[in-house]
Design a protein around this motif. Structure first.
Motif, PDB file in Angstrom:
ATOM      1  N   PRO A 131      -8.196  -7.570   5.791  1.00  0.00           N
ATOM      2  CA  PRO A 131      -8.719  -6.254   6.174  1.00  0.00           C
ATOM      3  C   PRO A 131     -10.209  -6.333   6.503  1.00  0.00           C
ATOM      4  CG  PRO A 131      -7.378  -6.101   4.187  1.00  0.00           C
ATOM      5  CD  PRO A 131      -7.573  -7.560   4.459  1.00  0.00           C
ATOM      6  N   LEU A 163      -6.550  -8.069  10.852  1.00  0.00           N
ATOM      7  CA  LEU A 163      -5.419  -7.454  10.149  1.00  0.00           C
ATOM      8  C   LEU A 163      -4.402  -6.932  11.151  1.00  0.00           C
ATOM      9  CD1 LEU A 163      -4.308  -6.502   7.343  1.00  0.00           C
ATOM     10  CD2 LEU A 163      -5.369  -4.282   7.849  1.00  0.00           C
ATOM     11  N   LYS A 164      -3.138  -7.322  10.930  1.00  0.00           N
ATOM     12  CA  LYS A 164      -2.044  -6.754  11.702  1.00  0.00           C
ATOM     13  C   LYS A 164      -1.508  -5.556  10.938  1.00  0.00           C
ATOM     14  CE  LYS A 164       2.302  -7.777  14.091  1.00  0.00           C
ATOM     15  NZ  LYS A 164       3.311  -8.821  14.429  1.00  0.00           N
ATOM     16  N   LYS A 165      -1.581  -4.381  11.546  1.00  0.00           N
ATOM     17  CA  LYS A 165      -1.177  -3.152  10.878  1.00  0.00           C
ATOM     18  C   LYS A 165       0.321  -2.911  11.040  1.00  0.00           C
ATOM     19  CE  LYS A 165      -4.461  -0.736  12.994  1.00  0.00           C
ATOM     20  NZ  LYS A 165      -5.399   0.362  13.318  1.00  0.00           N
ATOM     21  N   SER A 180      -0.432  -2.955  15.730  1.00  0.00           N
ATOM     22  CA  SER A 180      -1.770  -3.064  16.302  1.00  0.00           C
ATOM     23  C   SER A 180      -2.654  -3.923  15.385  1.00  0.00           C
ATOM     24  CB  SER A 180      -2.393  -1.673  16.477  1.00  0.00           C
ATOM     25  OG  SER A 180      -2.530  -1.026  15.218  1.00  0.00           O
ATOM     26  N   GLN A 195     -11.210  -0.700   2.412  1.00  0.00           N
ATOM     27  CA  GLN A 195      -9.928  -0.038   2.610  1.00  0.00           C
ATOM     28  C   GLN A 195      -9.902   1.310   1.882  1.00  0.00           C
ATOM     29  OE1 GLN A 195      -6.300  -2.913   2.774  1.00  0.00           O
ATOM     30  NE2 GLN A 195      -7.700  -3.787   1.265  1.00  0.00           N
ATOM     31  N   ASP A 221       2.014  -0.725  12.435  1.00  0.00           N
ATOM     32  CA  ASP A 221       2.471  -0.297  13.765  1.00  0.00           C
ATOM     33  C   ASP A 221       2.355  -1.400  14.811  1.00  0.00           C
ATOM     34  OD1 ASP A 221      -0.241  -0.455  14.189  1.00  0.00           O
ATOM     35  OD2 ASP A 221      -0.521   1.642  14.767  1.00  0.00           O
ATOM     36  N   SER A 242      -6.764  -4.805  13.827  1.00  0.00           N
ATOM     37  CA  SER A 242      -8.088  -4.252  13.563  1.00  0.00           C
ATOM     38  C   SER A 242      -8.925  -5.276  12.821  1.00  0.00           C
ATOM     39  CB  SER A 242      -7.974  -2.966  12.728  1.00  0.00           C
ATOM     40  OG  SER A 242      -7.482  -3.263  11.425  1.00  0.00           O
TER      41      SER A 242
END
Length: 281
Positions: free
Chosen positions: A51, A55-57, A61, A208, A59, A63
């Motif tokens: 994070p 970071l792969k979220k 996407s 976070q 959904d 970030s």
């Protein structure tokens, strides 16, 4: 009959020529992203589980600071955001991924070291991080020696906690977990008293939403970690293009914005942007 044979041979030659042309086009504009004029896609190596950095979220996407840097660099190489294919490159496989041509470049908390420079080339650095401690907001741990008698967490295989134990706090109790998420959960529950790794990684976790206000960075500078962008060994042209992109990112304010957006909630006291191509020892 002779005329027919010549025509058939000519036709075959034409087909072969067209096929070769098509293959050449794929090589130049394919998903390895070999040219600065762009192409169909460019593959870029990042972390999926850090994070604030990479970071792969849920959904799908992505970030993080490394993601923002990689996106900016790819833009300067001629690629739009929807032409970037982010590929997970774990620490142990970064050199191999570049050597195999799996990715064009890697932006994944990739510290520049003399050993690694034997295998890959680096652009940058684009961030100077330091080994630090993350503790609870009300913790009385303010320096590394305060860890004596305390439980210190890092991930299995990392040298961060061992370095602190061996050189500064020999009575610290080392706890090794499978990932930093587990260390952070242990810090939250009280199972450990501090977590150690690069301050940028710690800041990313602390920023976070579920952790805001719970933790703080001790602000120690236990090491210098110069994050560079890894490129296949010998690809000097790409290194030079990426360095130019990084210089532009710093000069137009995009670098500072990326730092604030990704680390700001953790009150991360980042170093100024390092001079591109200048390694701080």
């Amino acid at each position: 009959m002779k005329l027919r044979k010549v025509s058939a041979a000519a036709a075959t030659a034409l087909v072969l020529a067209l096929t070769a042309t098509a293959c050449g086009s794929d090589d130049g504009d394919g998903d390895s992203g070999s040219g600065s004029s762009g192409g169909s896609t460019i593959k870029v190596g990042i972390k999926y589980d850090q994070p604030g950095l990479g970071l792969k979220k849920p959904d799908g996407s992505f970030s993080g600071f490394d993601v923002d840097v990689a996106t900016y660099v790819a833009k300067e190489l001629g690629y739009k955001p929807d032409q970037i294919e982010f590929v997970e490159t774990k620490s142990a496989d970064r050199e191999n991924a570049l050597a195999r041509g799996d990715v064009k470049f890697i932006a994944a908390t990739y510290s520049i070291t003399d050993e690694r420079k034997q295998k890959v080339d680096f652009a940058g650095p684009y961030l100077l991080a330091h080994q630090d401690l993350l503790v609870k907001a009300d913790s009385d741990i303010t320096k590394a020696t305060d860890l004596n008698g305390k439980k210190l967490c890092s991930v299995t295989g990392s040298t961060s906690a061992q370095n602190v134990h061996d050189t500064i706090a020999p009575k610290a109790q080392l706890k090794q977990y499978g990932g930093y998420s587990e260390c952070i959960a242990g810090l939250q529950s009280g199972a450990v008293d501090a977590v150690t790794t690069d301050d940028s990684i710690l800041a990313g976790f602390a920023a976070q939403d579920q952790y805001k206000g719970q933790f703080k960075l001790a602000g120690l500078k236990l090491s210098n970690e110069n994050y560079g962008i890894g490129v296949k060994k010998g690809d000097t042209a790409t290194v030079n293009k990426i360095n130019s992109a990084l210089e532009k990112m710093v000069s137009d304010g995009a670098w500072e914005k990326a730092v604030t957006d990704n680390f700001g909630p953790a009150n991360y006291k980042n170093e100024p942007a390092p001079k591109i191509g200048n390694i701080v020892k």
